[in-house]
Write a protein that holds these residues in place. Sequence first.
Motif, PDB file in Angstrom:
ATOM      1  N   VAL A  52       0.880  -1.164   0.000  1.00 26.37           N
ATOM      2  CA  VAL A  52       0.000   0.000   0.000  1.00 26.37           C
ATOM      3  C   VAL A  52       0.918   1.213   0.000  1.00 26.37           C
ATOM      4  N   LEU A  53       1.285   1.646  -1.211  1.00 25.54           N
ATOM      5  CA  LEU A  53       2.305   2.683  -1.330  1.00 25.54           C
ATOM      6  C   LEU A  53       1.906   4.000  -0.687  1.00 25.54           C
ATOM      7  N   GLY A  54       0.632   4.407  -0.838  1.00 24.58           N
ATOM      8  CA  GLY A  54       0.197   5.678  -0.264  1.00 24.58           C
ATOM      9  C   GLY A  54       0.294   5.704   1.245  1.00 24.58           C
ATOM     10  N   GLU A  55       0.157   4.536   1.868  1.00 24.88           N
ATOM     11  CA  GLU A  55       0.213   4.436   3.329  1.00 24.88           C
ATOM     12  C   GLU A  55       1.598   4.015   3.823  1.00 24.88           C
TER      13      GLU A  55
END
Length: 88
Positions: free
Chosen positions: A68-71
């Motif tokens: 989960v790149l955004g997180e």
Amino acid sequence: MIGQARDIFANGAIETVQVYRVPVTFDSGIVDMHFGAAPAVLAQAMELANIEAVIGSEVLQHFDMDMVLGEGEILLDPLSNPLHIPLH
């Protein structure tokens, strides 16, 4: 130390590294994983970036993985039938 192995790094360099077996605790329990000691140049770069360790592809023998790149998270889901491949 359990031995030595050849490893390939992001810069394409192939190095022989010392390998250690380390028990790693996940929510699903403890998994013995293998970690190689980073070559000096890589260890210095990791220290500058405040990186303490890198988990290699061996984790995929035990878990399905989603990033989960955004997180900034990695989600691991235990496999129902994990592979057990010895390191030689």
